[in-house]
Write a protein that holds these residues in place. Structure first.
Motif, short mmCIF file in Angstrom:
data_model
loop_
_atom_site.label_atom_id
_atom_site.label_comp_id
_atom_site.label_asym_id
_atom_site.label_seq_id
_atom_site.Cartn_x
_atom_site.Cartn_y
_atom_site.Cartn_z
N VAL A 68 0.83 -1.21 0.00
CA VAL A 68 0.00 0.00 0.00
C VAL A 68 0.86 1.25 0.00
O VAL A 68 0.62 2.19 -0.78
N GLU A 71 2.28 2.58 -3.14
CA GLU A 71 1.41 3.32 -4.07
C GLU A 71 1.59 4.84 -3.94
O GLU A 71 1.07 5.59 -4.76
N ILE A 72 2.30 5.29 -2.91
CA ILE A 72 2.50 6.74 -2.72
C ILE A 72 3.43 7.26 -3.80
O ILE A 72 4.54 6.76 -3.96
N SER A 91 -0.83 12.24 -1.54
CA SER A 91 -0.72 10.97 -2.25
C SER A 91 -0.84 9.81 -1.27
O SER A 91 -1.48 8.79 -1.56
N ALA A 92 -0.24 9.96 -0.09
CA ALA A 92 -0.36 8.94 0.95
C ALA A 92 -1.81 8.80 1.38
O ALA A 92 -2.32 7.69 1.58
N THR A 94 -4.48 9.43 -0.42
CA THR A 94 -5.21 8.75 -1.49
C THR A 94 -4.97 7.24 -1.43
O THR A 94 -5.90 6.44 -1.58
N ALA A 95 -3.71 6.85 -1.20
CA ALA A 95 -3.38 5.43 -1.13
C ALA A 95 -4.13 4.76 0.02
O ALA A 95 -4.71 3.68 -0.15
N GLY A 98 -7.86 4.27 -0.41
CA GLY A 98 -8.17 3.15 -1.30
C GLY A 98 -8.15 1.81 -0.58
O GLY A 98 -8.62 0.81 -1.12
N HIS A 99 -7.60 1.79 0.63
CA HIS A 99 -7.50 0.56 1.42
C HIS A 99 -7.87 0.90 2.86
O HIS A 99 -7.00 1.18 3.70
N HIS A 119 9.36 6.38 2.95
CA HIS A 119 8.44 7.52 2.82
C HIS A 119 8.81 8.62 3.81
O HIS A 119 8.89 9.80 3.45
#
Length: 234
Positions: A68, A71-72, A91-92, A94-95, A98-99, A119
């Motif tokens: 996961v 995905e960032i 972006s984190a 959003t990732a 999504g989960h 990260h």
């Protein structure tokens, strides 16, 4: 005699395939329903086959976090430090949105996984490349807290059950006793799906607080702030 078409060969089992299947299973059924046996059924293998790629469930969860967080996306080269930190954090967010299970699993880890460390290192490096001192960067990371990974404590700890729907839940006697609370309830932008609080837009609230923090870091950086003096450096 009609010849039956041959079944497509099954993709060989790999660590990446196991982790991606686990993420997809948690997305569809929830993290509580995830088990090595259920995952094996999903992949069409015996449970023992999974242990060649993940030693146990805790290692599986670590790997799911890695997937996961992977995905960032990074900001475009040349982006200023403040915008770059903002873009990476969003972006984190959003990732993780999504989960929905991911924030809970990240919090449950005894230590940061390599992807999480990478990260954090990238965010810290962005602050430092922007000229912020190690001292200010240290305190900025503390101020950001879990927000640096795209979630906040109030989002994670939201109580189960339907969210309150704005001022309609405030009885007249309570509104009279707490006029400032009532005023804010009436002024809130309504979002029935909010997990921050009734009548609040999660995305707006997240970005509002993030922008305030980044603006504050920038101001302190310009002023030459240090923690030793609690103010502007002499």
């Amino acid at each position: 005699m009609t010849r039956q078409p041959e079944a497509a060969p099954r993709a060989p089992l790999s660590r990446d395939r196991v982790l991606r299947a686990a993420v997809a299973l948690a997305d569809s059924t929830g993290i509580e329903a995830l088990s090595m046996r259920r995952l094996a059924q999903e992949l069409g293998v015996v449970p023992m086959a999974l242990y060649k790629h993940v030693a146990h469930k805790e290692e599986l969860l670590d790997g799911m976090v890695e997937t996961v967080v992977g995905e960032i996306g990074p900001p475009a080269p040349g982006t200023g430090w403040r915008a770059a930190v903002r873009l990476r954090i969003l972006s984190a967010r959003t990732a993780l949105l999504g989960h929905p299970w991911a924030a809970q699993v990240i919090r449950s880890r005894t230590g940061p996984t390599p992807a999480v460390l990478a990260h954090l290192d990238a965010v810290i490096g962005t602050f430092r490349a922007g000229g912020l001192s190690a001292d200010l960067t240290h305190h900025a990371m503390h101020a950001l807290g879990s927000r640096v990974l795209g979630f906040t404590q109030e989002v994670f700890d939201a109580a189960p059950g339907p969210a309150p729907q704005g001022p309609a839940i405030l009885p007249p006697e309570a509104a009279a006793a707490y006029p400032h609370v009532a005023e804010l309830a009436m002024a809130a932008a309504h979002d029935g799906d909010s997990v921050v609080g009734g009548g609040c837009d999660d995305r707006f609230e997240f970005e509002f607080a993030l922008d305030l923090l980044l603006e504050g870091f920038e101001r302190l950086h310009r002023q030459g702030w240090t923690s030793a003096g609690g103010g502007v450096a002499g």
